[in-house]
Design a protein around this motif. Structure first.
Motif, PDB file in Angstrom:
ATOM      1  N   GLU A   5       0.804  -1.225   0.000  1.00  0.00           N
ATOM      2  CA  GLU A   5       0.000   0.000   0.000  1.00  0.00           C
ATOM      3  C   GLU A   5       0.836   1.273   0.000  1.00  0.00           C
ATOM      4  N   PHE A   6       2.054   1.202   0.501  1.00  0.00           N
ATOM      5  CA  PHE A   6       2.918   2.381   0.556  1.00  0.00           C
ATOM      6  C   PHE A   6       4.150   2.119  -0.308  1.00  0.00           C
ATOM      7  N   SER A   7       3.947   2.147  -1.609  1.00  0.00           N
ATOM      8  CA  SER A   7       5.035   1.842  -2.537  1.00  0.00           C
ATOM      9  C   SER A   7       5.688   3.126  -3.035  1.00  0.00           C
ATOM     10  N   GLY A   8       6.949   3.037  -3.338  1.00  0.00           N
ATOM     11  CA  GLY A   8       7.671   4.192  -3.850  1.00  0.00           C
ATOM     12  C   GLY A   8       8.361   4.984  -2.755  1.00  0.00           C
ATOM     13  N   ARG A   9       9.411   5.689  -3.135  1.00  0.00           N
ATOM     14  CA  ARG A   9      10.189   6.463  -2.167  1.00  0.00           C
ATOM     15  C   ARG A   9       9.378   7.587  -1.537  1.00  0.00           C
ATOM     16  N   GLY A  10       8.427   8.150  -2.283  1.00  0.00           N
ATOM     17  CA  GLY A  10       7.639   9.259  -1.755  1.00  0.00           C
ATOM     18  C   GLY A  10       6.738   8.875  -0.600  1.00  0.00           C
ATOM     19  N   MET A  11       6.384   7.592  -0.483  1.00  0.00           N
ATOM     20  CA  MET A  11       5.485   7.133   0.587  1.00  0.00           C
ATOM     21  C   MET A  11       6.244   6.385   1.678  1.00  0.00           C
ATOM     22  N   LEU A  12       7.565   6.358   1.574  1.00  0.00           N
ATOM     23  CA  LEU A  12       8.365   5.599   2.534  1.00  0.00           C
ATOM     24  C   LEU A  12       8.195   6.121   3.956  1.00  0.00           C
ATOM     25  N   ALA A  13       8.196   7.446   4.123  1.00  0.00           N
ATOM     26  CA  ALA A  13       8.073   8.020   5.468  1.00  0.00           C
ATOM     27  C   ALA A  13       6.737   7.663   6.102  1.00  0.00           C
ATOM     28  N   ASP A  14       5.647   7.736   5.323  1.00  0.00           N
ATOM     29  CA  ASP A  14       4.321   7.379   5.846  1.00  0.00           C
ATOM     30  C   ASP A  14       4.269   5.908   6.228  1.00  0.00           C
ATOM     31  N   ARG A  15       4.849   5.062   5.378  1.00  0.00           N
ATOM     32  CA  ARG A  15       4.853   3.625   5.670  1.00  0.00           C
ATOM     33  C   ARG A  15       5.588   3.329   6.956  1.00  0.00           C
ATOM     34  N   GLN A  16       6.765   3.919   7.124  1.00  0.00           N
ATOM     35  CA  GLN A  16       7.575   3.657   8.302  1.00  0.00           C
ATOM     36  C   GLN A  16       6.906   4.185   9.567  1.00  0.00           C
ATOM     37  N   GLN A  17       6.211   5.314   9.452  1.00  0.00           N
ATOM     38  CA  GLN A  17       5.526   5.873  10.611  1.00  0.00           C
ATOM     39  C   GLN A  17       4.396   4.962  11.071  1.00  0.00           C
ATOM     40  N   ARG A  18       3.602   4.466  10.123  1.00  0.00           N
ATOM     41  CA  ARG A  18       2.501   3.565  10.477  1.00  0.00           C
ATOM     42  C   ARG A  18       3.035   2.234  10.999  1.00  0.00           C
ATOM     43  N   LEU A  19       4.094   1.748  10.399  1.00  0.00           N
ATOM     44  CA  LEU A  19       4.694   0.495  10.846  1.00  0.00           C
ATOM     45  C   LEU A  19       5.269   0.638  12.251  1.00  0.00           C
ATOM     46  N   ASN A  20       5.855   1.783  12.521  1.00  0.00           N
ATOM     47  CA  ASN A  20       6.404   2.054  13.853  1.00  0.00           C
ATOM     48  C   ASN A  20       5.303   2.054  14.908  1.00  0.00           C
ATOM     49  N   ARG A  21       4.181   2.705  14.596  1.00  0.00           N
ATOM     50  CA  ARG A  21       3.059   2.736  15.537  1.00  0.00           C
ATOM     51  C   ARG A  21       2.489   1.337  15.766  1.00  0.00           C
ATOM     52  N   TYR A  22       2.401   0.563  14.689  1.00  0.00           N
ATOM     53  CA  TYR A  22       1.879  -0.801  14.797  1.00  0.00           C
ATOM     54  C   TYR A  22       2.773  -1.660  15.692  1.00  0.00           C
TER      55      TYR A  22
END
Length: 363
Positions: free
Chosen positions: A258-275
């Motif tokens: 769902e969070f593919s590409g370098r532009g969405m990396l920060a959002d992906r990592q933030q959600r993964l961190n919270r999870y």
């Protein structure tokens, strides 16, 4: 538990688990027992102790909103900020601040000595993986409660097979490497196979129907659903289910898609961190083990050696207590390498995946 008379006390604390629930788990691994239709049980606490409703400024309506947001205990409230609590429960920030301060005081969240901490760690459980070689790699007793154990590797490396073996092993008695508990299996890739669980159960002489009954399975269809299922696990524990193991297979599949590409990396990592932080909170509060599988990628910058890297980067690396790298070995064997641990040296071992379970190989 030994001091409780089941004929005199009707209910016990859900964190301790109802005796009947434990008996049902024991039946699964103690020979053939007639399977009865499961009845949903709700354990009510007689001696409640400090609860959310006891906090100043927190009424029934606010408690309902907190529980809807996945906050069931004082610990979950104590770690919130006033603004976050205000948004969740619909109270002013000043009242929220007082409630948080009161919860922190009730929880006694100060420092303890190293000796006290050592004594507290004696309440931990260990769950056998089904392989003595892998158990020894993890300190001799398998995976540990109040910890996240990650297994990453390419497809076919044995991550899911190890997960299924753990789901059976957690139901064993304490003296056989189990925890007399149930397992929750969050399946993000559609890899859970009941027939494979039956083979593992029959391999140890257990009642396959009972073993399957004690594994609670949920299929997560996206990352939001995957995160929402953590709240459902907290609800099950509150209702009295003796859950000692949570399996996520796999951890990063939906986040990666769902969070593919370098532009969405920060959002992906933030959600993964919270999870991951929510996973650790549930594990700490309820003394359960968390086993997660993880996908991998090939690092093009790796000139020499194995280029395999786990998805999630440092976020996953720092959050997981124990990290294992699985890969195929010679003659269909599997190599398990411990690459990160707070108390164990880096090492590796070998095992085989057979029809009826995991089999050790002399190393």
């Amino acid at each position: 538990m030994n001091d409780i008379n089941p004929y005199k006390v009707k209910w016990i604390l859900p964190i301790m688990v109802a005796k009947k629930d434990i008996d049902e788990v024991k039946e699964a691994v103690s020979g053939d027992v007639e399977v009865v239709k499961p009845v949903k049980k709700k354990v009510v606490k007689e001696d409640k102790g400090p609860q959310l409703i006891d906090l100043p400024g927190v009424g029934p309506g606010a408690v309902a909103k907190l529980e809807a947001a996945g906050i069931y205990e004082l610990m979950g409230l104590a770690v919130l900020t006033p603004s976050a609590l205000s948004d969740m429960a619909g109270m002013s920030e000043s009242v929220a601040r007082k409630a948080i301060q009161a919860s922190r005081k009730m929880m006694d969240m100060g420092f303890v000595s190293g000796l006290e901490h050592e004594e507290k760690r004696k309440e931990l459980f260990n769950i056998t993986t089904g392989s003595k070689n892998v158990d020894n790699l993890l300190g001799g007793k398998g995976i540990q409660t109040k910890a996240i154990t990650e297994a990453f590797g390419a497809f076919g490396s044995g991550k899911t097979q190890l997960a299924l073996s753990l789901a059976v092993g957690v139901q064993l008695p304490l003296d056989q490497g189990g925890a007399n508990g149930k397992a929750v299996y969050i399946d993000t890739e559609g890899t859970f196979r009941p027939e494979r669980v039956r083979q593992f159960a029959e391999g140890i002489g257990a009642n396959a129907d009972k073993v399957l009954k004690n594994i609670l399975v949920a299929r997560a269809f996206n990352s939001d659903h995957q995160m929402l299922l953590l709240d459902r696990v907290a609800e099950l524990i509150k209702e009295g289910e003796p859950i000692r193991l949570m399996i996520i297979d796999s951890l990063t599949a939906h986040f990666r898609a769902e969070f593919s590409g370098r532009g969405m990396l920060a959002d992906r990592q933030q959600r993964l961190n919270r999870y991951l932080h929510n996973l650790m909170r549930i594990a700490e509060q309820n003394n359960l083990a968390v086993y997660v599988t993880n996908q991998v990628m090939s690092d093009p910058a790796q000139m020499f050696g194995d280029p395999t890297k786990a998805i999630g980067g440092n976020i996953v690396g720092h959050a997981c207590t124990y990290r294992m790298y699985l890969r195929r070995g010679k003659k269909d064997s599997r190599v398990c390498k411990l690459i990160d641990s707070p108390d164990l040296p880096d090492n590796e071992t070998v095992f085989m995946i057979e029809t009826d379970g995991l089999r050790d190989i002399d190393v």
